[in-house]
Design a protein around this motif. Structure first.
Motif, PDB file in Angstrom:
ATOM      1  N   THR A   1       7.571   3.420   6.303  1.00 15.79           N
ATOM      2  CA  THR A   1       7.263   4.866   5.486  1.00 15.79           C
ATOM      3  C   THR A   1       7.709   5.019   3.805  1.00 15.79           C
ATOM      4  OG1 THR A   1       8.385   7.181   6.452  1.00 15.79           O
ATOM      5  CG2 THR A   1       9.713   5.738   6.605  1.00 15.79           C
ATOM      6  N   TRP A   2       8.008   6.426   3.736  1.00 16.37           N
ATOM      7  CA  TRP A   2       8.194   6.463   2.404  1.00 16.37           C
ATOM      8  C   TRP A   2       9.254   7.525   2.362  1.00 16.37           C
ATOM      9  CZ3 TRP A   2       7.404  11.238   0.860  1.00 16.37           C
ATOM     10  CH2 TRP A   2       5.896  12.094   1.163  1.00 16.37           C
ATOM     11  N   LEU A   3      10.117   7.478   1.819  1.00 17.46           N
ATOM     12  CA  LEU A   3      11.222   8.511   1.715  1.00 17.46           C
ATOM     13  C   LEU A   3      10.568   9.307  -0.063  1.00 17.46           C
ATOM     14  CD1 LEU A   3      13.738   7.776   3.330  1.00 17.46           C
ATOM     15  CD2 LEU A   3      11.934   9.410   4.644  1.00 17.46           C
ATOM     16  N   HIS A   4      10.812  10.710  -0.164  1.00 16.33           N
ATOM     17  CA  HIS A   4      10.480  11.509  -1.910  1.00 16.33           C
ATOM     18  C   HIS A   4      11.852  11.388  -2.229  1.00 16.33           C
ATOM     19  CE1 HIS A   4       7.999  12.444  -4.890  1.00 16.33           C
ATOM     20  NE2 HIS A   4       8.823  13.715  -4.688  1.00 16.33           N
TER      21      HIS A   4
ATOM     22  N   LEU B   1      10.638  -0.973   5.432  1.00 16.60           N
ATOM     23  CA  LEU B   1      10.657  -0.565   6.707  1.00 16.60           C
ATOM     24  C   LEU B   1      11.989  -0.825   7.228  1.00 16.60           C
ATOM     25  CD1 LEU B   1       8.960  -3.271   8.335  1.00 16.60           C
ATOM     26  CD2 LEU B   1      10.733  -4.522   7.594  1.00 16.60           C
ATOM     27  N   ILE B   2      11.205   0.022   8.247  1.00 17.14           N
ATOM     28  CA  ILE B   2      12.542   0.618   9.754  1.00 17.14           C
ATOM     29  C   ILE B   2      12.450   0.198  11.333  1.00 17.14           C
ATOM     30  CG2 ILE B   2      12.988   3.071   7.808  1.00 17.14           C
ATOM     31  CD1 ILE B   2      11.274   4.592  10.147  1.00 17.14           C
ATOM     32  N   VAL B   3      12.938   0.411  11.914  1.00 20.13           N
ATOM     33  CA  VAL B   3      13.146   0.534  13.362  1.00 20.13           C
ATOM     34  C   VAL B   3      12.735   1.725  14.024  1.00 20.13           C
ATOM     35  CG1 VAL B   3      13.687  -0.397  15.345  1.00 20.13           C
ATOM     36  CG2 VAL B   3      14.071  -2.127  13.008  1.00 20.13           C
TER      37      VAL B   3
ATOM     38  N   GLU C   1       1.246  -1.768  -0.158  1.00 15.15           N
ATOM     39  CA  GLU C   1       0.151  -0.416  -0.132  1.00 15.15           C
ATOM     40  C   GLU C   1       0.599   1.416   0.037  1.00 15.15           C
ATOM     41  OE1 GLU C   1      -3.221   2.618   2.993  1.00 15.15           O
ATOM     42  OE2 GLU C   1      -2.415  -0.061   3.152  1.00 15.15           O
ATOM     43  N   GLU C   2       1.479   1.195   0.622  1.00 12.57           N
ATOM     44  CA  GLU C   2       3.008   2.072   0.835  1.00 12.57           C
ATOM     45  C   GLU C   2       3.661   2.793  -0.224  1.00 12.57           C
ATOM     46  OE1 GLU C   2       3.979   5.149   3.996  1.00 12.57           O
ATOM     47  OE2 GLU C   2       2.588   4.345   4.020  1.00 12.57           O
ATOM     48  N   ALA C   3       4.190   1.955  -0.780  1.00 13.89           N
ATOM     49  CA  ALA C   3       5.006   1.859  -1.719  1.00 13.89           C
ATOM     50  C   ALA C   3       3.961   2.154  -3.555  1.00 13.89           C
ATOM     51  CB  ALA C   3       5.595   0.836  -2.506  1.00 13.89           C
ATOM     52  N   VAL C   4       3.077   1.293  -3.137  1.00 15.68           N
ATOM     53  CA  VAL C   4       2.003   1.479  -4.388  1.00 15.68           C
ATOM     54  C   VAL C   4       1.061   3.095  -4.486  1.00 15.68           C
ATOM     55  CG1 VAL C   4       0.128   1.030  -5.886  1.00 15.68           C
ATOM     56  CG2 VAL C   4       1.529  -0.765  -5.491  1.00 15.68           C
ATOM     57  N   ALA C   5       0.907   3.463  -3.323  1.00 15.18           N
ATOM     58  CA  ALA C   5       0.398   4.785  -2.921  1.00 15.18           C
ATOM     59  C   ALA C   5       1.521   6.218  -3.438  1.00 15.18           C
ATOM     60  CB  ALA C   5      -0.430   5.089  -2.103  1.00 15.18           C
TER      61      ALA C   5
END
Length: 206
Positions: free
Chosen positions: A140-143, A130-132, A117-121
């Motif tokens: 999360t995502w980074l632009h 995927l983080i700790v 969901e995160e990657a596609v959106a």
């Protein structure tokens, strides 16, 4: 010493149709290499960064607002980390990682669904991570070229969602690309190693 394009940890044909040799040729051999070449050109006459590890170049460039150097150096690191996240041999998470996944998401299946969901959106170019964070797994995502190295993040896994990562094999179907990788090509052993931060050193260069 100039930074170098790291070798892939597998053969270009290892993934068959999942990730084609042509994609590796363009993504690794051209895009990743271009970031290496541009970073070397940008630091060639910078005495303060001469001989500095890649991670320092990234953090210094970010702190000084040197956007071009930051973007190119960060993309070297992000891609080097990404290649390690993939494997042609299907794996499943286990041990402490599996326990943390269950605690944070409920199950591996729910983690994968949330990651997709995160990657596609994510709009336009960037990275899903995927983080700790505080002892808990989060997605999360980074632009664009942004990287965990300049944030208070411990990265475990990433998928590149720039179009150059999938357009040859999947055209504009980013969901199919993300599905294929999450179901068949994640190096969960590497992800587990990153709980101790080993992946950061593997993606860095001195």
């Amino acid at each position: 010493m100039p930074f170098i394009l790291p070798e892939l940890p597998y053969d270009e044909i290892s993934f068959g149709g999942l990730i084609s040799a042509e994609t590796f040729d363009f993504h690794h051999g051209k895009h990743h290499k271009a970031y290496v070449d541009r970073t070397n050109a940008l630091v060639a006459n910078d005495v303060a960064l001469s001989g500095a590890p890649l991670s320092k170049v990234i953090t210094v460039a970010k702190a000084k607002g040197n956007t071009q150097l930051f973007k190119n150096a960060a993309q070297i690191w992000n891609h080097s980390f990404y290649w390690q996240c993939l494997t042609p041999e299907k794996q499943v998470p286990g041990g402490q990682l599996k326990t943390m996944i269950d605690e944070s998401f409920g199950s591996v299946e729910k983690l994968l669904a949330k990651f997709k969901e995160e990657a596609v959106a994510h709009f336009a170019s960037g990275w899903a991570w995927l983080i700790v964070d505080g002892g808990t797994l989060k997605i999360t995502w980074l632009h664009d070229a942004d990287t965990p190295l300049v944030h208070d993040m411990k990265p475990l896994l990433t998928i590149d969602v720039w179009e150059h990562a999938y357009y040859i094999d999947y055209r504009n179907a980013r969901p199919d690309y993300v599905d294929a990788l999450l179901a068949n090509a994640i190096n969960w052993e590497f992800v587990a190693e990153n709980l101790d931060g080993q992946g950061l050193s593997r993606a860095d260069q001195s």
